[in-house]
Design a protein around this motif. Structure first.
Motif: not given
Lengths: 297, 654
Positions: A93, A96, A104, A219-220, A233-234, B37-38, B40
Motif C-alpha cells: 500500500x 501508492x 508514500x 488522493x487518500x 487493492x495493491x 489503490x492502497x 479497499x
C-alpha cells in the motif's frame, strides 16, 4: 524561524540519489534555523576544561569566568547515548502515488533518511528497520558516518510489496530492543487499528519514545468525486467499481474512524502522532515534527 | 380506450430536447479510471450496495427528466380526447360554426325565455369562453351562409319558413375547407322529430373531419294548447279543433274575428292530451272573406293559438298529359267536358316535357309515350313528393324485350321493379270491364251499363299493385301502387285515347272513367287545397294560362302579382285574396306548419364524430375547461415527477 521556500517533494522526484535528497533537505532546513533544534536533545553536562587559544570565544563559559576569573570551556556528554530506530513501512500500500507524485514509500524513505542524517549529525546512534508482514531489513543503531551510508544504501534497495501486518512487525521489533530510545515509525497505518495499537503498545512497553509519522497521499485524503473508479487493492489484489461520490463518502468515513481510533490510542500511550501528506515539503514536515518534540521535552 | 390527440402537434418537434438531455446525461457521466489503490478496507459491501443504488437513482433521474420534458411538451401541445367531440371547443385552431334552429317551435317559452333565445344566450357564452384564436360563425338563414359572429347579443325571432337543413349542410360542405381547417359544427335545436330525422340522415354524409355537437334545447315537461283545422261549417258558423297537450286546459277562452270584428266568445275545458271539436257562430259578412279563431290563453307556444279560415272555393287542378298529342287529345277533351276543375289540361310530347311542366302539374298522365325527356327522367328518379298523382297506361304492343325502348315501360321500370314480369295479350274476342265494387269512393254511383259498351282487344297482363278495375277474364285493367319513393301510381293495362287496342274513347264510359280516375288520384294525394304553409312554394294556378292574378293581404294591400311564374311563397300567416283577371276573386289561408307545435322530440343518433350535449353540459364544458380529472392528471403527474426529481437530486457537499 525563517520560513523560506521549502523543497517540495515533486522537485525531489527527479533526484534518485537518496543521499543527495537527504542532504538537500537537512542542510536546507538547518540553514534556516537560528539554533539547532537538536541541541540539548540528548546532551548532558560533563566537565570544564581550559580554553585553548584559537577556539571560538563563544564557547567560553563567561559565568565561570566571572566567578573564577579563568577562561573555561563547558564540555557535554557525547550524543551516542541516544538510540534511535527508524521503522519504515514497506507494504504494498505504501507504493501508492497519485498524479505522478512521489509514492508514500519514497517519501517515507526520504523522510527516514533525513531523520537519520540529522541524528547522526548529532552523533546519535541510528538504526533502520523496514517491515511489511515481517521485519525485512534491520540495521542496528550506530552513530558513525558509515551507518548513514549503510542506511541510505539499504533504503535505496527496498521496494514496497506484500500486505501489512503492523502489529506483528512491531512486536518483532520490540523484542529486539534492549535499551530505551526513540522509535520513528513511518507508515500509512492501513492495518487493523487493534493490531497497530498492539504493536505500538509493545514498543512503548520497551520504554521507547515513539514518533508515528502517518503518511498519506493527498488522493487518500480527498478522493475525486467526478470520476468512476475501478479500484484495485495493491495488497490484496481485490477490485471494486465505485463512483467517485460513493467512494469518497465511504472512504472518508472509514478513514476518520480509523484515524480517531489510532489517535485515541496514541494519546493514551503518549505517542506522538503526526500526519504528513506526500505533497508536503520535507523540511516543513520535519520541522513540524521536531518543533512538537521540543515542546514535549 | 381513450385516444388522445393534440391541438398543437407542432410542439412535438421540441421532443428533440429529450435527445439533448440523454446526450448531456452521457456526456456528464463520470469517466471511468482504473486505479491501483492502497487499501479497499473502507469499501465494504455497503459501499457496493450504495453504488448500485446510486446508479439506479441516476437512471431514474434521467427517466424523470425525460418524462418531465415529454410531459411539458405534450402539455404545450394541448392534448384532448379525440373521442370526445367537445374537446374541440378548447382547440385554439378550431373554427366553430353554429346553427340555431329557426323554426317556430323554437319560440317555445320556458322560464320566460324562448328556446331560440336560450340558444343565442349560449352562443354569447360560447363567444366569451372560446379560445381567442377560435372564430365563431353563425348561419344566416336569409343569405344561406355563415357570418362571423360579433360580440353583440342577438334576439331570436322564429322564422315562418319551413326547416331547410339541406341548405345548411350544402353551405357547410362548400364553405368549410376540411383539408386545412379544424372545425366544429354546433346545432342548436329542440330536435323535434322531423328535425332529428333530417339531422340523422345528413350527419351521415358529413366528412369525418367535422365534429358535430347537437345541443338539444328540448323543453323539460312540454305542454301546449293549440287551435287548428278551422273551417267554415256553414254560412253562420266555423268549426275547429282545440287540443291540450301536456296539461289540462281549464276555461280556455275562444273567440272568432271576422273583418276586424270579434264575434262569439266561448270558454272551453279539455283534459290533458285531449282534443275537442268546437263550433263558433260568425256573422254573414265574415263568411265572404274569412277570419281567424283565437284561443286566448297563456301557453309556451303562442303561434298555434290562432287558426285562419276562408271560404271554400272550387279549385282547379292542372293535368299534364305526356305522350302522343294527337292520340291523347281525346283524354284532354274528356277532362275538359267532365269538370271545370281540370284546368288547364296540357298536352306534351314525352321528349318536350320540362321541369316546370312536371312541377306545376297536379296529375301527370303518361299515355302513348314513345320516349321521355331527360328532365322527366331526372324528375322521376329524384322527386319524392306526395302531392302528385301519376297515371301510366301501358302499351300492350310492347314486349318485355322491347320495353326498354318504350317510354311507359322505361318510366315504370325505373320506379316499379316487377312491372316487366307480365306480357302483352292480344284478343280476337274483345273483353269488357268489370267493376270490383260499387261502394268505394272510386266507383260509388258509377253508371254500370256503360261498361258493356267497352271492348278491349289487347292488354298487358299482370300489372302490379292493387287492382281497381278488372277485365272480363279477371285480369287487372287498372291498379294502384306506391313506388319506392311512396308516390302514388295508377297503372292501366292498355292505352287510353285513340288506339286500336280498345274502344274506350268511343264509348260513353270514357268521360266519366277519366274524370273518376283523376278525382281518385287527387283524393289519394296528400295535398289539401286549403293547407298553404308559410315559406312553402304555392303553385300558381294560372301558370301557362296567360291569366295574371293579384295577391292582396287582409288589408287589401297588393303584395304580389302572379304572372307567368310557376309558384309564389307567402312569408306571413294570414288570409290572402287572389284576384285573377276576368275571374272571381277567392281567398287563401296561409298557416304556419302545424308540425311546429308537435311536442314530439328525439335526440339525434350519435355517430363517431357527433355527440349530443345538453346546454348545461356545454356550459360546464366551456366553463370547466381547466377542470376534470383528464385536465388535472398531467399536472399531477408533472408535480410528482418534479418532486421525484428533487428527491433524486443530490446536493453537492461542501
Amino acid at each position: 524561524m525563517k520560513t523560506a521556500s521549502f523543497l517540495k517533494p515533486q522537485h525531489l522526484v527527479p533526484i534518485r540519489n537518496l543521499n543527495l535528497r537527504a542532504k538537500l533537505i537537512v542542510e536546507g532546513m538547518i540553514a534556516g534555523l537560528h539554533k539547532s533544534p537538536f541541541h540539548g536533545f540528548s546532551s548532558e553536562f560533563l566537565e570544564y576544561r581550559h580554553y585553548l587559544p584559537g577556539e571560538a570565544a563563544s564557547k567560553i563559559d563567561w559565568r565561570k569566568f566571572a566567578k573564577t576569573d579563568r577562561t573555561m570551556v563547558k564540555l557535554f556528554e557525547d550524543e551516542t547515548n541516544l538510540f534511535a530506530h527508524i521503522l519504515i513501512d514497506k507494504s504494498a500500500s505504501m507504493g501508492f502515488a497519485s498524479e505522478n507524485r512521489m509514492s508514500k514509500f519514497e517519501y517515507a524513505c526520504t523522510l527516514g533518511a533525513s531523520c537519520a542524517w540529522i541524528l547522526i549529525r548529532q552523533r546519535d546512534a541510528v538504526g533502520v528497520a523496514s517491515f511489511d508482514e515481517d521485519i525485512s531489513l534491520y540495521l542496528p543503531p550506530k552513530s558513525t558516518n558509515t551507518q548513514l551510508k549503510n542506511i541510505i544504501g539499504s533504503l535505496d534497495n527496498l521496494k514496497p510489496a506484500a500486505p501489512t501486518n503492523f502489529g506483528k512487525a512491531l512486536d518483532m521489533m520490540a523484542r529486539g530492543v534492549r535499551k530505551r530510545g526513540l522509535c520513528i515509525v513511518i507508515s500509512d497505518l492501513f492495518d487493523d487499528p487493534q493490531n497497530i495499537i498492539h504493536g505500538l503498545r509493545h514498543l512503548r512497553f520497551k520504554k521507547q519514545d515513539i514518533i508515528v509519522i502517518w503518511l498519506l497521499d493527498p488522493f487518500e485524503q480527498q478522493i475525486d468525486k467526478s470520476v468512476t473508479y475501478h479500484f484495485h487493492d495493491l495488497e490484496t489484489g481485490k477490485t471494486v467499481a465505485l463512483d467517485g461520490k460513493t467512494a469518497s463518502s465511504f472512504y472518508l468515513n472509514g478513514l476518520n474512524e480509523h484515524r480517531n481510533a489510532v489517535k485515541r490510542a496514541c494519546r493514551e500511550l503518549q505517542i506522538d502522532l503526526e500526519s504528513v501528506s506526500t505533497d508536503e515539503p520535507f523540511q516543513k514536515a520535519l520541522l513540524r515534527i521536531l518543533k512538537k518534540r521540543s515542546r514535549l521535552f | 380506450m381513450n385516444e388522445i390527440s393534440f391541438f398543437r402537434p407542432e410542439f412535438f418537434w421540441a421532443l428533440s430536447f429529450i435527445g439533448i438531455i440523454i446526450l448531456l446525461h452521457f456526456l456528464r457521466r463520470p469517466k471511468t479510471v482504473r486505479l491501483d489503490f492502497s487499501s479497499l478496507r473502507f469499501f465494504h459491501n455497503d459501499a457496493v450496495r450504495s453504488n448500485r443504488t446510486r446508479k439506479i437513482r441516476k437512471i431514474l433521474q434521467l427517466l424523470t427528466r425525460i418524462l418531465i420534458v415529454a410531459l411539458l411538451i405534450s402539455l404545450f401541445a394541448a392534448p384532448y380526447k379525440n373521442n370526445d367531440p367537445s374537446g374541440n371547443l378548447h382547440n385554439p385552431q378550431c373554427n366553430v360554426y353554429c346553427w340555431v334552429d329557426p323554426t317556430m317551435s323554437m319560440e317555445y317559452l320556458q322560464n320566460q325565455t324562448s328556446l331560440g333565445q336560450k340558444a343565442h344566450d349560449l352562443l354569447d357564452s360560447l363567444s366569451r369562453y372560446l379560445p381567442a384564436s377560435s372564430r365563431l360563425f353563425l348561419y344566416d338563414y336569409n343569405d344561406k351562409k355563415f357570418d362571423l359572429k360579433g360580440n353583440e347579443s342577438e334576439q331570436f325571432k322564429g322564422s315562418y319558413k319551413p326547416l331547410d337543413m339541406d341548405n345548411l349542410f350544402e353551405t357547410v360542405l362548400s364553405d368549410i375547407d376540411f383539408s386545412s381547417e379544424q372545425s366544429l359544427l354546433l346545432l342548436f335545436s329542440d330536435f323535434q322529430e322531423p328535425v332529428t330525422d333530417k339531422t340523422d340522415s345528413l350527419l351521415k354524409i358529413l366528412p369525418g373531419q367535422l365534429t358535430v355537437i347537437c345541443v338539444p334545447l328540448t323543453p323539460q315537461h312540454p305542454w301546449n294548447y293549440s287551435m287548428k283545422d278551422v273551417i267554415l261549417a256553414n254560412e253562420e258558423s266555423v268549426q275547429g279543433t282545440v287540443c291540450a297537450n301536456g296539461r289540462d286546459l281549464v276555461k280556455g277562452r275562444l273567440f272568432c274575428e271576422t273583418g276586424n270584428m270579434r264575434t262569439e266568445t266561448a270558454l272551453i275545458d279539455i283534459k290533458n292530451n285531449g282534443c275537442v271539436n268546437t263550433r263558433l257562430r260568425i256573422s254573414g259578412k265574415g263568411n265572404l272573406q274569412g277570419g281567424k279563431v283565437v284561443l286566448d290563453i297563456d301557453d309556451p307556444l303562442q303561434f298555434d293559438n290562432i287558426s285562419f279560415f276562408a271560404p271554400q272555393r272550387e279549385q282547379n287542378h292542372r293535368v299534364l298529359i305526356v305522350g302522343n298529342r294527337q292520340k291523347n287529345s281525346v283524354i284532354a277533351s274528356a277532362l275538359n267536358v267532365s269538370d271545370k276543375r281540370w284546368n288547364p289540361v296540357i298536352l306534351k310530347d314525352g321528349l318536350d316535357v320540362t321541369y316546370t311542366d312536371l312541377d306545376s302539374a297536379d296529375i301527370i298522365i303518361v299515355n302513348n309515350v314513345s320516349g321521355i325527356s331527360k328532365q322527366m327522367d331526372a324528375f322521376m328518379a329524384a322527386y319524392s313528393g306526395k302531392e302528385k298523382t301519376l297515371i301510366c297506361a301501358l302499351d300492350n304492343s310492347d314486349t318485355t324485350v322491347q320495353a326498354s325502348e318504350s317510354g311507359s315501360f322505361t318510366l315504370l321500370n325505373k320506379v316499379l321493379k316487377d312491372v316487366s314480369s307480365g306480357k302483352s295479350v292480344s284478343l280476337q274476342t274483345p273483353l269488357t270491364l268489370v267493376l270490383p265494387d260499387t261502394i268505394s269512393d272510386l266507383w260509388k254511383g258509377f253508371p254500370r251499363m256503360r261498361l258493356e259498351e267497352v271492348a278491349v282487344y289487347g292488354y298487358y297482363d299482370r300489372i302490379p299493385g292493387e287492382t281497381l278495375l278488372h277485365l272480363g277474364n279477371g285480369s287487372g285493367f287498372m291498379s294502384q301502387i306506391n313506388d319506392q319513393f311512396s308516390r302514388n301510381w295508377i297503372i292501366l293495362a292498355t292505352p287510353i285515347g285513340i288506339t286500336e287496342k280498345n274502344n274506350l274513347c268511343e264509348t260513353g264510359f270514357f268521360v266519366p272513367f277519366v274524370d273518376r280516375v283523376c278525382r281518385y288520384g287527387i283524393a289519394m294525394s296528400s295535398r289539401s287545397d286549403n293547407s298553404i304553409l308559410t315559406g312553402v312554394p304555392y303553385r300558381n294556378p294560372f301558370y301557362n294560362s296567360e291569366i295574371s292574378a293579384s295577391v292582396l293581404d287582409s288589408d287589401n294591400r297588393l303584395i304580389n302579382m302572379l304572372q307567368n311564374q310557376s309558384s309564389v311563397i307567402f312569408d306571413q300567416p294570414g288570409i290572402y285574396k287572389i284576384v285573377p283577371e276576368g275571374k272571381k276573386p277567392y281567398y287563401l289561408t296561409v298557416t304556419i306548419d302545424p308540425d311546429e307545435s308537435m311536442l314530439s322530440y328525439r335526440l339525434p343518433d350519435t355517430l363517431k364524430n357527433s355527440v349530443n350535449m345538453p346546454p348545461d353540459k356545454l356550459l360546464s364544458a366551456l366553463n370547466s375547461r381547466q377542470s376534470g380529472f383528464f385536465w388535472f392528471l398531467p399536472w399531477i403527474i408533472l408535480f410528482c415527477l418534479i418532486a421525484l426529481e428533487i428527491l433524486l437530486w443530490e446536493r453537492k457537499r461542501a
